[in-house]
Design a protein around this motif. Sequence first.
Motif, PDB file in Angstrom:
ATOM      1  N   PRO A 141       0.862  -1.032  -0.024  1.00 36.56           N
ATOM      2  CA  PRO A 141       0.062  -0.042   0.063  1.00 36.56           C
ATOM      3  C   PRO A 141       0.841   1.201  -0.058  1.00 36.56           C
ATOM      4  O   PRO A 141       1.749   1.265   0.907  1.00 36.56           O
ATOM      5  CB  PRO A 141      -0.685  -0.168   1.493  1.00 36.56           C
ATOM      6  CG  PRO A 141      -0.661  -1.541   1.694  1.00 36.56           C
ATOM      7  CD  PRO A 141       0.774  -2.033   1.101  1.00 36.56           C
ATOM      8  N   VAL A 176       0.324   5.440  -0.024  1.00 31.33           N
ATOM      9  CA  VAL A 176      -0.820   6.196  -0.003  1.00 31.33           C
ATOM     10  C   VAL A 176      -0.238   7.566  -0.191  1.00 31.33           C
ATOM     11  O   VAL A 176       0.831   8.148  -0.249  1.00 31.33           O
ATOM     12  CB  VAL A 176      -1.117   6.507   1.669  1.00 31.33           C
ATOM     13  CG1 VAL A 176      -2.308   7.389   2.129  1.00 31.33           C
ATOM     14  CG2 VAL A 176      -1.471   5.048   2.160  1.00 31.33           C
ATOM     15  N   ASN A 202      -4.849   5.181  -2.674  1.00 33.12           N
ATOM     16  CA  ASN A 202      -4.097   4.097  -2.283  1.00 33.12           C
ATOM     17  C   ASN A 202      -3.712   3.772  -3.695  1.00 33.12           C
ATOM     18  O   ASN A 202      -4.295   3.340  -4.513  1.00 33.12           O
ATOM     19  CB  ASN A 202      -4.928   2.878  -1.535  1.00 33.12           C
ATOM     20  CG  ASN A 202      -4.179   1.801  -1.473  1.00 33.12           C
ATOM     21  OD1 ASN A 202      -2.963   1.613  -1.780  1.00 33.12           O
ATOM     22  ND2 ASN A 202      -4.797   0.672  -0.968  1.00 33.12           N
ATOM     23  N   GLU A 217      -2.977  -3.801  -2.283  1.00 27.80           N
ATOM     24  CA  GLU A 217      -3.310  -4.157  -1.099  1.00 27.80           C
ATOM     25  C   GLU A 217      -4.306  -3.143  -0.503  1.00 27.80           C
ATOM     26  O   GLU A 217      -3.944  -1.709  -0.424  1.00 27.80           O
ATOM     27  CB  GLU A 217      -2.500  -4.570  -0.039  1.00 27.80           C
ATOM     28  CG  GLU A 217      -1.678  -5.540  -0.442  1.00 27.80           C
ATOM     29  CD  GLU A 217      -2.495  -6.948  -0.492  1.00 27.80           C
ATOM     30  OE1 GLU A 217      -3.273  -7.173   0.465  1.00 27.80           O
ATOM     31  OE2 GLU A 217      -2.247  -7.969  -1.306  1.00 27.80           O
ATOM     32  N   LEU A 258      -6.038  -0.735   2.734  1.00 20.13           N
ATOM     33  CA  LEU A 258      -5.462  -0.042   3.900  1.00 20.13           C
ATOM     34  C   LEU A 258      -6.670   0.442   4.775  1.00 20.13           C
ATOM     35  O   LEU A 258      -7.694   0.734   4.198  1.00 20.13           O
ATOM     36  CB  LEU A 258      -4.282   0.745   3.644  1.00 20.13           C
ATOM     37  CG  LEU A 258      -4.727   1.903   2.700  1.00 20.13           C
ATOM     38  CD1 LEU A 258      -5.020   3.137   3.718  1.00 20.13           C
ATOM     39  CD2 LEU A 258      -3.456   2.342   2.075  1.00 20.13           C
ATOM     40  N   GLY A 304      -7.523  -1.463  -2.907  1.00 20.47           N
ATOM     41  CA  GLY A 304      -6.332  -1.241  -3.635  1.00 20.47           C
ATOM     42  C   GLY A 304      -6.626  -0.430  -5.035  1.00 20.47           C
ATOM     43  O   GLY A 304      -7.732  -0.709  -5.525  1.00 20.47           O
ATOM     44  N   ARG A 308      -2.784   6.463   8.582  1.00 22.95           N
ATOM     45  CA  ARG A 308      -3.319   4.874   8.339  1.00 22.95           C
ATOM     46  C   ARG A 308      -2.577   4.184   9.305  1.00 22.95           C
ATOM     47  O   ARG A 308      -1.403   4.316  10.057  1.00 22.95           O
ATOM     48  CB  ARG A 308      -3.088   4.704   6.905  1.00 22.95           C
ATOM     49  CG  ARG A 308      -1.341   4.512   6.755  1.00 22.95           C
ATOM     50  CD  ARG A 308      -1.154   4.062   5.307  1.00 22.95           C
ATOM     51  NE  ARG A 308       0.397   3.780   5.073  1.00 22.95           N
ATOM     52  CZ  ARG A 308       1.265   2.890   5.029  1.00 22.95           C
ATOM     53  NH1 ARG A 308       0.524   1.566   5.407  1.00 22.95           N
ATOM     54  NH2 ARG A 308       2.299   2.775   4.974  1.00 22.95           N
TER      55      ARG A 308
END
Length: 175
Positions: free
Chosen positions: A28, A30, A60, A64, A66, A106, A134
Amino acid sequence: MTGLGIAGFVISIVALLWNIGLTFVRWPRVSVVIRQRVATTVVVGGTSTQTESLRLVVINRGAEALTVGSIGLVTPDNTTNLDYESQERENLPLPEGPTLPARVEGHGCLVWEFDETLLQVFPRQAELIGYADRFAPFRKWPRRKRSSTKRTRTVVSTTRHGGLPDNTTAPTPSS
């Protein structure tokens, strides 16, 4: 070394590099972006009102999902802070958008909008930086990574212009 041994070695190196590449793609990543919106309403009598709102976008860029724990706006010197958690704790108005904590899938994004009433805590011409906290996995080592949250800030800041006060005369074009 035989040809079969060399082929096995090459395949193992390719598999290792492939797994490293997949780990990077899935991780991930960000980004936080602020978008400013100013709307002007002009009435026939020559009066105008101007409202300002800021959209905080959490993106993101990994494959994956988050979880975002908190968002907010802050001045660069950290004197004024508009934090989602503190607003919620004190039963004050919240920005429009998903309730927190929120899951960002994702390659997805979430948007919160801070309207004029929320932005009144910041003075005019104040430089604003957006942030998102996060949740991160807990690590015992190294000590600097023991926090359960990770803060991501905007790269480019924005300036709060503030709207014109209500019932002010709009500039008229000269003929």
